[in-house]
Write a protein that holds these residues in place. Structure first.
Motif, mmCIF file in Angstrom:
data_model
loop_
_atom_site.group_PDB
_atom_site.id
_atom_site.type_symbol
_atom_site.label_atom_id
_atom_site.label_comp_id
_atom_site.label_asym_id
_atom_site.label_seq_id
_atom_site.Cartn_x
_atom_site.Cartn_y
_atom_site.Cartn_z
ATOM 1 N N THR A 96 2.589 1.379 -8.144
ATOM 2 C CA THR A 96 2.646 2.725 -8.967
ATOM 3 C C THR A 96 3.861 3.266 -9.411
ATOM 4 O O THR A 96 4.017 3.503 -10.571
ATOM 5 C CB THR A 96 1.894 3.715 -7.988
ATOM 6 N N GLY A 132 0.786 -1.179 0.038
ATOM 7 C CA GLY A 132 -0.111 -0.129 0.020
ATOM 8 C C GLY A 132 0.914 1.259 -0.112
ATOM 9 O O GLY A 132 0.199 2.332 -0.007
ATOM 10 N N LYS A 138 4.222 0.892 -4.325
ATOM 11 C CA LYS A 138 5.141 0.101 -4.991
ATOM 12 C C LYS A 138 4.790 -0.115 -6.376
ATOM 13 O O LYS A 138 5.627 0.131 -7.370
ATOM 14 C CB LYS A 138 5.262 -1.234 -4.386
HETATM 15 N N1 LIG Z 1 1.695 9.379 -5.183
HETATM 16 C C1 LIG Z 1 -0.123 9.042 -4.919
HETATM 17 N N2 LIG Z 1 -0.808 9.727 -4.979
HETATM 18 C C2 LIG Z 1 -2.056 9.235 -5.011
HETATM 19 N N3 LIG Z 1 -2.219 7.987 -4.770
HETATM 20 C C3 LIG Z 1 -1.430 7.141 -5.082
HETATM 21 C C4 LIG Z 1 -0.005 7.717 -4.891
HETATM 22 N N4 LIG Z 1 0.699 6.388 -5.052
HETATM 23 C C5 LIG Z 1 0.065 5.194 -5.135
HETATM 24 N N5 LIG Z 1 -1.213 5.870 -4.830
HETATM 25 C C6 LIG Z 1 -2.489 4.852 -4.825
HETATM 26 O O1 LIG Z 1 -2.343 4.142 -3.700
HETATM 27 C C7 LIG Z 1 -2.977 2.767 -3.734
HETATM 28 C C8 LIG Z 1 -1.902 1.771 -3.486
HETATM 29 O O2 LIG Z 1 -0.775 1.730 -4.572
HETATM 30 P P1 LIG Z 1 0.085 0.633 -4.804
HETATM 31 O O3 LIG Z 1 0.955 1.104 -6.069
HETATM 32 O O4 LIG Z 1 -1.037 -0.493 -5.330
HETATM 33 O O5 LIG Z 1 0.803 -0.051 -3.672
HETATM 34 P P2 LIG Z 1 1.482 -1.193 -3.204
HETATM 35 O O6 LIG Z 1 1.879 -1.750 -4.714
HETATM 36 O O7 LIG Z 1 2.740 -0.956 -2.585
HETATM 37 O O8 LIG Z 1 0.645 -2.058 -2.523
HETATM 38 C C9 LIG Z 1 -3.392 2.864 -5.297
HETATM 39 O O9 LIG Z 1 -4.856 3.085 -4.981
HETATM 40 C C10 LIG Z 1 -2.740 3.896 -5.766
HETATM 41 O O10 LIG Z 1 -3.228 4.428 -6.890
#
Ligand SMILES: Nc1ncnc2c1ncn2[C@@H]1O[C@H](COP(=O)(O)OP(=O)(O)O)[C@@H](O)[C@H]1O
Ligand SMILES: [Mg+2]
Length: 361
Positions: A116, A111, A114
């Motif tokens: 993203t 969360g 990563k």
């Molecule tokens: N800089 C950001 N601004 C807004 N939302 C973000 C940002 N980075 C990630 N998110 C959102 O947060 C959530 C978790 O991101 P994600 O990339 O799935 O995390 P992980 O892979 O670490 O579990 C997703 O809904 C993503 O769109």
């Protein structure tokens, strides 16, 4: 009129220093295909170690200026090019002949953004001209296909091998493409190891400058399998500025150290929020944690990405923010991070002796 000599041209070009490698571009062997005509027209290529080089234009300008200043030169034709060198260690592990570098995107916990970061990093590198693959190894929550708008596609099979799906200029493979729907994966160590191997060797990745791997959160079997099976050129650790998240990253740091994977640097995500209406800045998850952590571990701080609605929307609708809002502060931050990652990979690749030293400690 005297013929312009090759030596004079090389001497002029040797005034250009690579700021990261601390050597001049002639010594580094970056100048290729030098040709000088009777009439004083000088042509050559400058071949850098990554297409994502932020000083590419400066190099070209400097080359034109220095060579243009030689007596007898009437015209200078500079072609900027890039050949990403193959990372160290590819000979004694799994064979992936076309892949130059493998980069793992990891984090202590889920969360933090990563996937993203992995998706936008991969697409940004491709936008800069690199050949990029993205391997979604988060077997527990593979969401890369949704983020790239290819959730409903299926990879084709060619002579027992999987052809990756292409999206936004990159090649993608994910468990979610093989097993669509939201059935959770229940896989344990030995099967996971086989899965990682299959994703590496049974997928037709072809020629890639960078294979980005989106890892599951934490310090588990996938991380260990990947490090055992292929030489991982480096890991990028993603964190939020929050202390809880930072303590998880510390654990990740130690794990990569034990499997001899250099940490290329730390990316701080969700660093702050700028209110679109008032412009006020809010440090929702605290401030400066990523930079402090980098300091503590003597690691590179690769940059911070602010929170932004466009980032989440981009993820949900399958168009990464570097494509949908290329001029947003978030996309700009992500592109700088991509350049920084490419730069660190080049530095590692051209300094093998340093890496060996570090590993021997
Ligand atoms: N800089 C950001 N601004 C807004 N939302 C973000 C940002 N980075 C990630 N998110 C959102 O947060 C959530 C978790 O991101 P994600 O990339 O799935 O995390 P992980 O892979 O670490 O579990 C997703 O809904 C993503 O769109
Ligand atoms: Mg994820």
């Amino acid at each position: 009129m005297n013929q312009v000599s090759e030596q004079a041209v090389l001497q002029a070009l040797s005034r250009i220093q690579d700021p990261d490698l601390h050597k001049d571009i002639v010594t580094l062997g970056f100048v290729k295909d030098l040709n000088i005509t009777q009439g004083g027209e000088v042509s050559f290529r400058i071949v850098l170690t990554t297409p994502a080089c932020p000083v590419k234009e400066q190099f070209a300008d400097a080359a034109r200026e220095h060579v243009g200043g030689i007596a007898g030169v009437t015209k200078v034709n500079v072609t900027m090019d890039a050949e990403v060198p193959k990372g160290r260690g590819f000979t004694d592990k799994t064979q992936m002949p076309g892949v130059q570098n493998i980069i793992a995107v990891s984090s202590g916990k889920g969360g933090v953004g990563k996937s993203t970061i992995a998706v936008n990093l991969a697409v940004a590198l491709a936008q800069m001209g690199a050949k990029v693959g993205l391997m979604d190894m988060d077997v527990y929550g593979p969401n890369v296909p949704i983020m790239l708008g290819i959730a409903l596609e299926q990879p084709k099979v060619y002579v027992n091998k999987l052809i990756p799906v292409e999206a936004h200029g990159i090649k993608v493979m994910s468990m979610a493409l093989l097993q669509p729907g939201d059935k959770p994966m229940i896989v344990r160590g030995p099967i996971l190891h086989g899965l990682v191997r299959q994703f590496l060797t049974d997928v037709v990745w072809g020629e890639l400058d960078y294979l980005i791997v989106d890892m599951p959160p934490g310090t588990g079997d996938v991380q260990l399998s990947l490090a055992q099976l292929v030489p991982v050129q480096g890991a990028i650790l993603v964190t939020t500025p929050q202390e809880v998240s930072l303590s998880d990253v510390r654990r990740a740091f130690r794990m990569f150290e034990t499997v001899n994977v250099p940490v290329l640097g730390i990316v701080e995500n969700m660093s702050y929020f700028i209110a679109p209406d008032t412009g006020a800045r809010y440090n929702i998850f605290g401030e400066g944690g990523g930079a402090r952590l980098a300091d503590e571990y003597d690691a590179n701080f690769l940059g911070s990405v602010p929170l932004g609605i466009e980032v989440r929307e981009g993820g949900d609708c399958g168009v990464p923010v570097v494509v949908s809002h290329p001029d947003s502060p978030q996309a700009k931050a992500l592109k700088i991070i991509a350049e920084e990652v490419a730069r660190q990979v080049s530095i590692e690749a051209l300094k093998p002796e340093l890496v060996v030293l570090k590993k021997g400690l």
